[in-house]
Design an enzyme around this catalytic site. Structure first.
Site, short mmCIF file in Angstrom:
data_model
loop_
_atom_site.label_atom_id
_atom_site.label_comp_id
_atom_site.label_asym_id
_atom_site.label_seq_id
_atom_site.Cartn_x
_atom_site.Cartn_y
_atom_site.Cartn_z
N TYR A 150 0.83 -1.20 0.00
CA TYR A 150 0.00 0.00 0.00
C TYR A 150 0.87 1.25 0.00
O TYR A 150 0.65 2.17 -0.81
CB TYR A 150 -0.92 -0.02 1.23
CG TYR A 150 -1.82 1.19 1.33
CD1 TYR A 150 -2.96 1.29 0.54
CD2 TYR A 150 -1.53 2.24 2.22
CE1 TYR A 150 -3.79 2.41 0.63
CE2 TYR A 150 -2.36 3.34 2.31
CZ TYR A 150 -3.48 3.43 1.51
OH TYR A 150 -4.30 4.53 1.60
N LYS A 154 1.22 4.21 -2.86
CA LYS A 154 0.90 5.63 -2.62
C LYS A 154 2.11 6.52 -2.85
O LYS A 154 1.98 7.67 -3.28
CB LYS A 154 0.34 5.80 -1.20
CG LYS A 154 -1.05 5.14 -1.02
CD LYS A 154 -2.07 5.73 -1.99
CE LYS A 154 -3.48 5.27 -1.72
NZ LYS A 154 -4.46 5.86 -2.64
#
Ligand SMILES: NC(=O)c1ccc[n+]([C@@H]2O[C@H](COP(=O)([O-])OP(=O)(O)OC[C@H]3O[C@@H](n4cnc5c(N)ncnc54)[C@H](OP(=O)(O)O)[C@@H]3O)[C@@H](O)[C@H]2O)c1
Length: 244
Positions: A150, A154
């Protein structure tokens, strides 16, 4: 007059959470908004709340044919597009040692590939004055346990804005990243419970989680001419979490 009067926006992940709060704010500022996501029941509930200036298109950002259908719907009803909020995102936690290829593919298909095609396929409908907003995360800057895929996805969003500010030179289209910190969406509140929310709040210099409307306000700023001299930037709406 609202700051987005007459503008047409697409918000992926616009049925819930930060995307829905942004849709509400964009419409309050005068925009017409297409929301995009996979769950029809969530889309229906959002449109019922958002009213006549909202449309829903069902699909996944990781499916190019679905995105083509989204932009065909925008073109058919409104002709052109001013704002893309590439906000759909997801992630689960796996610590180094337990990471699988499927976990990485799932995260990157949505957060990276999905963001790239959401934006690339929007460009033929956009022109001078256009604004693209990508949803990053404070996790793209900080290190947190179990967040390999994740956080990397990002961090990628942060660079997409930098690279695209170059690629979009001369088009009059701006691109920026909105990077939320822990935000008390309905889903986050359910998942964390009262105790979990207190833990997250205590990590923030501002000692609370964000209200989704605070992310929607920042998205409206980036979407509007109030941010007309900004491109390639990151706006952190994170209670200071990744700033100290
Ligand atoms: N809440 C936070 O604390 C926080 C902090 C930092 C960053 N963020 C980022 O903020 C963005 C919005 O998240 P949120 O917190 O508002 O959570 P959320 O309510 O779960 O919103 C995520 C939205 O993305 C949609 N989505 C997920 N995968 C999709 C796909 N493949 N295609 C199309 N739509 C998809 C979901 O709808 P469907 O499942 O129906 O498709 C949902 O509406 C995400 O990018 C997230 O990473 C959130």
């Amino acid at each position: 007059m609202g700051k987005l009067e007459g503008k047409v926006a697409v918000i992926t992940g616009g049925a819930t959470g930060i995307g829905r709060a942004a849709a509400k704010r964009f419409i309050a500022e005068g925009a017409f908004v297409f929301i995009f996501g996979r769950r029809q029941d969530a889309l229906d509930a959002a449109v019922a709340e958002l009213g006549p200036n909202a449309r829903a298109v069902n699909g996944s950002v990781s499916d190019e044919a679905d995105l083509d259908r989204l932009y065909r719907a925008v073109k058919a009803e409104r002709g052109a597009l001013d704002i893309v909020f590439a906000n759909a995102g997801a992630g689960s936690m796996l610590k180094l040692g337990a990471i699988t290829a499927a976990h990485i593919d799932e995260t990157f298909d949505t957060n990276v590939k999905g963001t790239i095609f959401t934006v690339q396929k929007a460009l033929p409908l956009m022109g001078q004055g256009g604004s693209i907003i990508l949803t990053g995360s404070s996790a793209g800057t900080t290190g947190a346990p179990g967040m390999t895929a994740y956080s990397a996805s990002k961090a990628a969003a942060r660079n997409l804005a930098r690279t695209w500010a170059e690629d979009l030179k001369g088009t009059g289209i701006r691109v920026n990243v909105l990077s939320p910190g822990a935000t008390a969406t309905e889903l986050a509140k359910q998942a964390l419970g009262e105790e979990g929310q207190k833990v997250f709040a205590s990590m923030m210099p501002l000692q609370r989680m964000a209200d989704p409307a605070e992310q929607g306000a920042a998205a409206a700023f980036l979407a509007s001419s109030d941010s007309s001299f900004m491109t390639g930037s990151e706006v952190a709406v994170d209670g200071g979490l990744a700033q100290l």
